[in-house]
Design a protein around this motif. Sequence first.
Motif, PDB file in Angstrom:
ATOM      1  N   ILE A   1       0.826  -1.208   0.000  1.00 29.41           N
ATOM      2  CA  ILE A   1       0.000   0.000   0.000  1.00 29.41           C
ATOM      3  C   ILE A   1       0.860   1.258   0.000  1.00 29.41           C
ATOM      4  O   ILE A   1       0.568   2.200  -0.748  1.00 29.41           O
ATOM      5  CB  ILE A   1      -1.017  -0.040   1.151  1.00 29.41           C
ATOM      6  CG1 ILE A   1      -2.059  -1.132   0.833  1.00 29.41           C
ATOM      7  CG2 ILE A   1      -1.675   1.313   1.364  1.00 29.41           C
ATOM      8  CD1 ILE A   1      -3.054  -1.396   1.923  1.00 29.41           C
TER       9      ILE A   1
ATOM     10  N   ARG B   1       1.991   1.834  -3.575  1.00 22.65           N
ATOM     11  CA  ARG B   1       0.873   2.239  -4.438  1.00 22.65           C
ATOM     12  C   ARG B   1       0.408   3.664  -4.127  1.00 22.65           C
ATOM     13  O   ARG B   1       0.105   4.444  -5.027  1.00 22.65           O
ATOM     14  CB  ARG B   1      -0.294   1.265  -4.300  1.00 22.65           C
ATOM     15  CG  ARG B   1      -0.047  -0.057  -4.992  1.00 22.65           C
ATOM     16  CD  ARG B   1      -1.309  -0.899  -5.054  1.00 22.65           C
ATOM     17  NE  ARG B   1      -1.064  -2.135  -5.758  1.00 22.65           N
ATOM     18  CZ  ARG B   1      -1.032  -2.266  -7.076  1.00 22.65           C
ATOM     19  NH1 ARG B   1      -1.237  -1.219  -7.852  1.00 22.65           N
ATOM     20  NH2 ARG B   1      -0.809  -3.437  -7.628  1.00 22.65           N
ATOM     21  N   LEU B   2       0.381   4.014  -2.836  1.00 21.02           N
ATOM     22  CA  LEU B   2      -0.050   5.359  -2.469  1.00 21.02           C
ATOM     23  C   LEU B   2       0.967   6.395  -2.951  1.00 21.02           C
ATOM     24  O   LEU B   2       0.589   7.441  -3.487  1.00 21.02           O
ATOM     25  CB  LEU B   2      -0.254   5.466  -0.954  1.00 21.02           C
ATOM     26  CG  LEU B   2      -0.806   6.794  -0.460  1.00 21.02           C
ATOM     27  CD1 LEU B   2      -2.162   7.112  -1.089  1.00 21.02           C
ATOM     28  CD2 LEU B   2      -0.921   6.776   1.060  1.00 21.02           C
TER      29      LEU B   2
ATOM     30  N   ILE C   1      -5.588   0.294  -4.141  1.00 24.45           N
ATOM     31  CA  ILE C   1      -5.377   0.357  -2.685  1.00 24.45           C
ATOM     32  C   ILE C   1      -6.663   0.009  -1.963  1.00 24.45           C
ATOM     33  O   ILE C   1      -6.658  -0.776  -0.998  1.00 24.45           O
ATOM     34  CB  ILE C   1      -4.890   1.758  -2.259  1.00 24.45           C
ATOM     35  CG1 ILE C   1      -3.497   2.025  -2.808  1.00 24.45           C
ATOM     36  CG2 ILE C   1      -4.914   1.894  -0.734  1.00 24.45           C
ATOM     37  CD1 ILE C   1      -3.060   3.484  -2.701  1.00 24.45           C
TER      38      ILE C   1
ATOM     39  N   HIS D   1      -9.043   2.615   3.654  1.00 27.05           N
ATOM     40  CA  HIS D   1      -7.779   3.345   3.730  1.00 27.05           C
ATOM     41  C   HIS D   1      -8.060   4.841   3.540  1.00 27.05           C
ATOM     42  O   HIS D   1      -8.372   5.298   2.436  1.00 27.05           O
ATOM     43  CB  HIS D   1      -6.801   2.834   2.672  1.00 27.05           C
ATOM     44  CG  HIS D   1      -5.414   3.302   2.882  1.00 27.05           C
ATOM     45  ND1 HIS D   1      -4.985   4.540   2.471  1.00 27.05           N
ATOM     46  CD2 HIS D   1      -4.355   2.703   3.496  1.00 27.05           C
ATOM     47  CE1 HIS D   1      -3.715   4.686   2.799  1.00 27.05           C
ATOM     48  NE2 HIS D   1      -3.305   3.589   3.430  1.00 27.05           N
TER      49      HIS D   1
ATOM     50  N   ALA E   1      -6.063   6.998   0.875  1.00 29.12           N
ATOM     51  CA  ALA E   1      -6.452   6.642  -0.499  1.00 29.12           C
ATOM     52  C   ALA E   1      -7.833   7.205  -0.827  1.00 29.12           C
ATOM     53  O   ALA E   1      -8.057   7.699  -1.935  1.00 29.12           O
ATOM     54  CB  ALA E   1      -6.424   5.135  -0.698  1.00 29.12           C
TER      55      ALA E   1
END
Length: 124
Positions: free
Chosen positions: A64, A67-68, A90, A97, A100
Amino acid sequence: GLANVAARQHNYQTAVDLYGRSLAVQPGNAIVRTNLANALAASGKSGSAEREYRTAVESDPSSIPARLGLALVLARTGSLQRAESECLEILQLEPNHGAAMRLLARIRLDRRIAQPRGAIHTKG
């Protein structure tokens, strides 16, 4: 380690160098690669940061933080559709999240604002 200390002190070039050394020993380490990408992004090197985030995601698709970070860099560089896709990935991994969800909302608002006048279709 020392690279994290350097990054916290905003000494990004030292952090980049130290993360690079660490990756020479363990190239598949998605955490170190994400930290490298974070330092690159913080120092304004968006293109290099994007490449490192992508490599981290390829190494660990469930990361994560990678990806973030990728979504943030994509959003900053105007690749809103790709940033939105990363946010959705995400949210598949972690549905609640917060970061996100906030970024996704901002991206969708930015995309709506960027549409040419009259391009927004309403239900009628």
